[in-house]
Design a protein around this motif. Structure first.
Motif, PDB file in Angstrom:
ATOM      1  N   CYS A 114       0.623  -1.139  -0.057  1.00  0.00           N
ATOM      2  CA  CYS A 114       0.133   0.128   0.021  1.00  0.00           C
ATOM      3  C   CYS A 114       0.838   1.165   0.014  1.00  0.00           C
ATOM      4  N   HIS A 116       0.206   3.979   1.273  1.00  0.00           N
ATOM      5  CA  HIS A 116       0.099   4.825   2.566  1.00  0.00           C
ATOM      6  C   HIS A 116       1.062   4.549   3.528  1.00  0.00           C
ATOM      7  N   GLN A 117       0.784   3.410   4.068  1.00  0.00           N
ATOM      8  CA  GLN A 117       1.903   3.246   5.262  1.00  0.00           C
ATOM      9  C   GLN A 117       2.378   1.706   5.058  1.00  0.00           C
ATOM     10  N   SER A 119       1.257  -1.385   4.191  1.00  0.00           N
ATOM     11  CA  SER A 119       0.774  -2.783   4.561  1.00  0.00           C
ATOM     12  C   SER A 119       0.936  -3.508   3.419  1.00  0.00           C
ATOM     13  N   CYS A 146      -7.289  -1.194   0.814  1.00  0.00           N
ATOM     14  CA  CYS A 146      -6.450  -1.470   1.766  1.00  0.00           C
ATOM     15  C   CYS A 146      -7.479  -1.240   2.977  1.00  0.00           C
ATOM     16  N   HIS A 149      -6.470   1.555   6.691  1.00  0.00           N
ATOM     17  CA  HIS A 149      -6.841   2.866   6.816  1.00  0.00           C
ATOM     18  C   HIS A 149      -7.728   3.399   5.531  1.00  0.00           C
ATOM     19  N   SER A 151      -7.890   2.919   1.863  1.00  0.00           N
ATOM     20  CA  SER A 151      -7.301   3.673   0.882  1.00  0.00           C
ATOM     21  C   SER A 151      -7.874   2.593  -0.147  1.00  0.00           C
TER      22      SER A 151
HETATM   23  S1  FES Z   1      -1.554   1.225   4.996  1.00  0.00           S
HETATM   24 FE1  FES Z   1      -3.156   0.974   3.355  1.00  0.00          FE
HETATM   25  S2  FES Z   1      -4.500   2.547   3.866  1.00  0.00           S
HETATM   26 FE2  FES Z   1      -2.978   2.898   5.287  1.00  0.00          FE
END
Ligand code: FES
Length: 238
Positions: A114, A116-117, A119, A146, A149, A151
């Motif tokens: 992902c 974002h962070q 995953s 995901c 969070h 996304s």
């Molecule tokens: S790690 Fe995927 S939305 Fe935050």
């Protein structure tokens, strides 16, 4: 003398790829890092090691394969409809995603990490998945979601971000389809690479799984693509 660095530029899936001297290009900062990411040709196989047939892929879930590193999972997805080339933006810079491959142009691939962070699908569980049906979070069929969070990415449009906190599209894995034997080969990465950050964030975990000498190894020349429901013991849908 400065070492000349080359990048695989793929204008369309049909036209294929050409090696371009990076020194001749004005590239954004993240794109300039792409040559440091391996771009090996990797044949996709089934779980038994036989070349995967594009026409045999199910559209009911994503498959997972390792690319461009042995430790970085990617999604292989057969969409319900052809995916057309799309212009995308990451970090304010635009790039061209070449669209789907295969006889019906429905097969696409992206990193499963992902944006974002970071995953990603692990053996025991995955919070990121592709769902051909609309989900509570996506509200739309055929999205990568995901659940960490929430996304949402659209794999029919280069995995652009539809909603949620992800800052840019998932990096795309370039696929080559050979119509003579219906095989699929991963040949490169385009978009914003997240691998360096991934190796830093999950270093200890990856060393435990792959070993200190191998956790950043380039993917071998053949890798299996297996359904996500077999790759991860539990897959979250949201
Ligand atoms: S790690 Fe995927 S939305 Fe935050």
């Amino acid at each position: 003398m400065q070492r000349r660095r080359f990048i695989q530029i793929c204008s369309t899936a049909a036209a294929g790829c050409a090696a371009v001297d990076l020194s001749s290009l004005a590239l954004p900062a993240w794109a300039a890092d792409v040559p440091d990411v391996p771009q090996p040709p990797v044949l996709l196989t089934d779980a038994q090691g036989a070349p995967l047939k594009a026409s045999s892929l199910s559209s009911s879930e994503a498959y997972v394969f390792s690319y461009p590193y042995a430790s970085t999972p990617a999604f292989l997805i057969r969409l319900k409809a052809a995916a057309q080339p799309t212009k995308l933006t990451a970090d304010g810079q635009s790039y061209d995603w070449p669209g789907g491959v295969g006889a019906d142009k429905t097969i696409v691939a992206y990193t499963a990490i992902c944006a974002h962070q970071l995953s990603y699908p692990e053996k025991d569980s995955s919070v990121i998945s592709y769902d051909p049906s609309a989900t509570q979070v996506s509200g739309k069929p055929g999205m990568i979601v995901c659940c960490a969070h929430q996304s949402v990415y659209d794999p029919s449009e280069g995995a652009k971000v539809m909603s949620g906190p992800a800052p840019h599209p998932l990096a795309a894995m370039v696929l080559k389809h050979d119509p003579s034997d219906d095989s699929l080969t991963a040949t490169g990465v385009i978009g914003h690479p997240t691998f360096e950050h991934f190796f830093k964030l999950y270093r200890l975990q990856l060393i435990r799984q792959f070993g200190a000498a191998h956790f950043q190894a380039t993917a071998p020349n053949k890798v299996a693509a297996v359904p996500l429901s077999q790759y991860s013991a539990y897959v979250a849908h949201c």
